[in-house]
Design an enzyme around this catalytic site. Structure first.
Site, short mmCIF file in Angstrom:
data_model
loop_
_atom_site.label_atom_id
_atom_site.label_comp_id
_atom_site.label_asym_id
_atom_site.label_seq_id
_atom_site.Cartn_x
_atom_site.Cartn_y
_atom_site.Cartn_z
N SER A 84 30.75 99.14 25.18
CA SER A 84 31.99 98.37 25.32
C SER A 84 32.08 97.34 24.20
CB SER A 84 32.02 97.66 26.69
OG SER A 84 33.27 97.03 26.89
N ASP A 85 33.31 96.98 23.89
CA ASP A 85 33.53 95.95 22.87
C ASP A 85 34.85 95.26 23.15
OD1 ASP A 85 32.38 94.95 20.18
OD2 ASP A 85 34.52 95.17 19.79
#
Length: 208
Positions: A84-85
């Site tokens: 995730s980012d």
């Protein structure tokens, strides 16, 4: 007389569930994933997060989420890996984690009175099965017209230097905001759980 009855084969044991790994060292994402009551490990993805020239914030978030999942999946090919980012998007300009009081002050001054879109991407990858999907959750956040003294008081109180956009909406940072618009409420904290659940199910994981 020998017994000629067919010998039944033992029933096949159900396949063991694949291990689940969160490709992130973020304590915020670890806490959020823990809400799903799933057993999981954590691994550092070690990915260069430098934006590419002209890269839009949403494209940066999508690319990095997938890159993080692939980096960990390369070391754990049998596992289901989450990457995730999050990138704060102010008029097309990416704002990352400030890392310092000075940079956080500058970010909040830029964002006061503005609507910022927090682009949070989540990817799920399993090398063994060839599974790969990534989704984006965009959260619109309208900041109040903050005074310098308010910014200074907030930063001294909460020190959100590891948060994109320099504010913790789950904490005191909520006082800096006028409104939040999202269809995946935990996305702003760092991991969109509605989308994460959808991707995990698609990857074959049984959720409670």
């Amino acid at each position: 007389m020998p017994d000629s009855r067919p010998v039944s084969s033992p029933a096949s044991a159900p396949a063991a569930p694949r291990p689940l790994i969160l490709g992130s060292t973020s304590r915020y994402r670890r806490e959020l994933l823990g809400r799903l009551a799933l057993a999981f490990d954590v691994a550092a993805p070690d990915v260069d997060e430098t934006p590419q020239p002209g890269e839009a914030p949403r494209d940066l978030a999508l690319r990095l989420a997938l890159a993080k999942a692939h980096a960990v999946a390369a070391r754990h090919p049998q596992a289901i890996v989450i990457g995730s980012d999050q990138v704060a998007d102010l008029g097309g300009q990416p704002l990352g984690k400030p890392g310092s009081h000075e940079r956080a002050t500058a970010q909040l001054r830029q964002m006061r009175g503005q609507t910022v879109v927090f682009q949070t991407a989540v990817a799920v990858v399993c090398q063994a099965t060839g599974f790969e999907q990534v989704e984006l959750a965009a959260v619109e956040v309208r900041f109040r017209d903050l005074g310098d003294a308010e910014i200074e008081r907030y930063l001294r109180a909460e020190q959100p230097y590891d948060c994109a956009g320099s504010a913790k909406s789950e904490g005191l940072g909520i006082a800096l905001l006028d409104a939040i618009h999202s269809d995946d409420p935990t996305a702003l904290i760092g991991l969109p759980l509605i989308r994460t659940c959808r991707l995990l199910r698609a990857a074959g994981l049984v959720l409670p």
